[in-house]
Design a protein around this motif. Structure first.
Motif, PDB file in Angstrom:
ATOM      1  N   THR A   1       1.062  -1.047   2.420  1.00 48.51           N
ATOM      2  CA  THR A   1       1.627  -0.775   3.741  1.00 48.51           C
ATOM      3  C   THR A   1       3.112  -0.496   3.613  1.00 48.51           C
ATOM      4  N   PRO A   2       3.657   0.386   4.455  1.00 51.13           N
ATOM      5  CA  PRO A   2       2.954   1.147   5.482  1.00 51.13           C
ATOM      6  C   PRO A   2       2.004   2.150   4.830  1.00 51.13           C
ATOM      7  N   ALA A   3       1.031   2.628   5.594  1.00 50.84           N
ATOM      8  CA  ALA A   3       0.014   3.507   5.044  1.00 50.84           C
ATOM      9  C   ALA A   3      -0.299   4.671   5.970  1.00 50.84           C
TER      10      ALA A   3
ATOM     11  N   LEU B   1       5.874   7.854   1.793  1.00 45.52           N
ATOM     12  CA  LEU B   1       5.605   6.426   1.652  1.00 45.52           C
ATOM     13  C   LEU B   1       5.893   5.950   0.241  1.00 45.52           C
ATOM     14  N   ARG B   2       5.504   6.753  -0.759  1.00 43.64           N
ATOM     15  CA  ARG B   2       5.753   6.356  -2.151  1.00 43.64           C
ATOM     16  C   ARG B   2       7.238   6.283  -2.446  1.00 43.64           C
ATOM     17  N   SER B   3       8.046   7.239  -1.944  1.00 46.73           N
ATOM     18  CA  SER B   3       9.479   7.203  -2.212  1.00 46.73           C
ATOM     19  C   SER B   3      10.131   6.019  -1.506  1.00 46.73           C
ATOM     20  N   ALA B   4       9.642   5.671  -0.315  1.00 43.13           N
ATOM     21  CA  ALA B   4      10.178   4.504   0.399  1.00 43.13           C
ATOM     22  C   ALA B   4       9.854   3.227  -0.361  1.00 43.13           C
TER      23      ALA B   4
ATOM     24  N   GLY C   1       4.207  -3.914   2.025  1.00 43.82           N
ATOM     25  CA  GLY C   1       3.323  -4.967   1.546  1.00 43.82           C
ATOM     26  C   GLY C   1       2.014  -4.441   1.034  1.00 43.82           C
ATOM     27  N   GLN C   2       1.147  -5.372   0.723  1.00 43.61           N
ATOM     28  CA  GLN C   2      -0.198  -5.061   0.284  1.00 43.61           C
ATOM     29  C   GLN C   2      -1.167  -5.942   1.064  1.00 43.61           C
ATOM     30  N   LEU C   3      -2.161  -5.303   1.663  1.00 44.38           N
ATOM     31  CA  LEU C   3      -3.216  -6.014   2.364  1.00 44.38           C
ATOM     32  C   LEU C   3      -4.421  -6.039   1.425  1.00 44.38           C
ATOM     33  N   HIS C   4      -4.787  -7.227   0.988  1.00 49.71           N
ATOM     34  CA  HIS C   4      -5.909  -7.393   0.063  1.00 49.71           C
ATOM     35  C   HIS C   4      -7.169  -7.643   0.893  1.00 49.71           C
ATOM     36  N   THR C   5      -8.207  -6.820   0.669  1.00 45.59           N
ATOM     37  CA  THR C   5      -9.464  -6.937   1.401  1.00 45.59           C
ATOM     38  C   THR C   5     -10.620  -7.000   0.406  1.00 45.59           C
ATOM     39  N   PRO C   6     -11.798  -7.390   0.847  1.00 42.42           N
ATOM     40  CA  PRO C   6     -12.953  -7.385  -0.048  1.00 42.42           C
ATOM     41  C   PRO C   6     -13.299  -5.996  -0.594  1.00 42.42           C
TER      42      PRO C   6
END
Length: 160
Positions: free
Chosen positions: A74-76, A19-22, A63-68
């Motif tokens: 993502t992907p994760a 995931l990091r390389s992608a 992307g990034q999903l921001h939560t409380p």
């Protein structure tokens, strides 16, 4: 990554490395979604999805999903803690490995330890000792495949 391998988690290490390389391919390009998923003050308040990169060939997105409770890239890779517990790994070890999100199963939490126990502990995050994001399913599949519903109670059926 070496820490993951020392903990005996080669599959997790390989998944996170992939995931990091992608993500590195699209680094430096940042797009922010302007669409709001819910009005302020509703259940979705505090949640936001940001597109970091979109492939011009396949339209696949990172992307990034921001939560409380934190940000999820993502992907994760999302490990499963059926009853809220990751098998063989503590929450501290999961945090050290970079696990941003974990999955728990609502049906299994309902059956054991039960909602009263989780509520008394201060909610699922407190119950399992996790500060980062958690996602749960509805439990519907397990309810109908594993549960026994008392059909005599009509709409007020309860799980036994």
């Amino acid at each position: 990554m070496a820490r993951l391998l020392r903990l005996g988690l080669p599959v997790v290490a390989a998944s996170l490395a992939m995931l990091r390389s992608a993500r590195a391919v699209g680094s430096g390009v940042r797009f922010t979604s302007t669409a709001s998923t819910s009005p302020a003050g509703t259940a979705g308040a505090g949640f936001r999805f940001e597109v970091v990169h979109e492939s011009s060939k396949s339209r696949a997105r990172a992307g990034q999903l921001h939560t409380p409770h934190g940000v999820i890239e993502t992907p994760a890779f999302v490990p499963v803690g059926t009853n809220g517990a990751l098998k063989g790994v503590t929450q501290a070890q999961a945090d050290a490995c970079g696990v941003q999100l974990m999955f728990a199963n609502t049906y299994h939490l309902l059956v054991h330890p039960g909602p009263d126990t989780v509520r008394a502990a201060g909610g699922l995050h407190s119950f399992i000792g996790r500060r980062r994001p958690i996602i749960t399913d509805s439990g519907g599949f397990q309810l109908f495949s594993l549960g026994q519903i008392d059909r005599d109670l009509g709409e007020q059926s309860e799980l036994k």
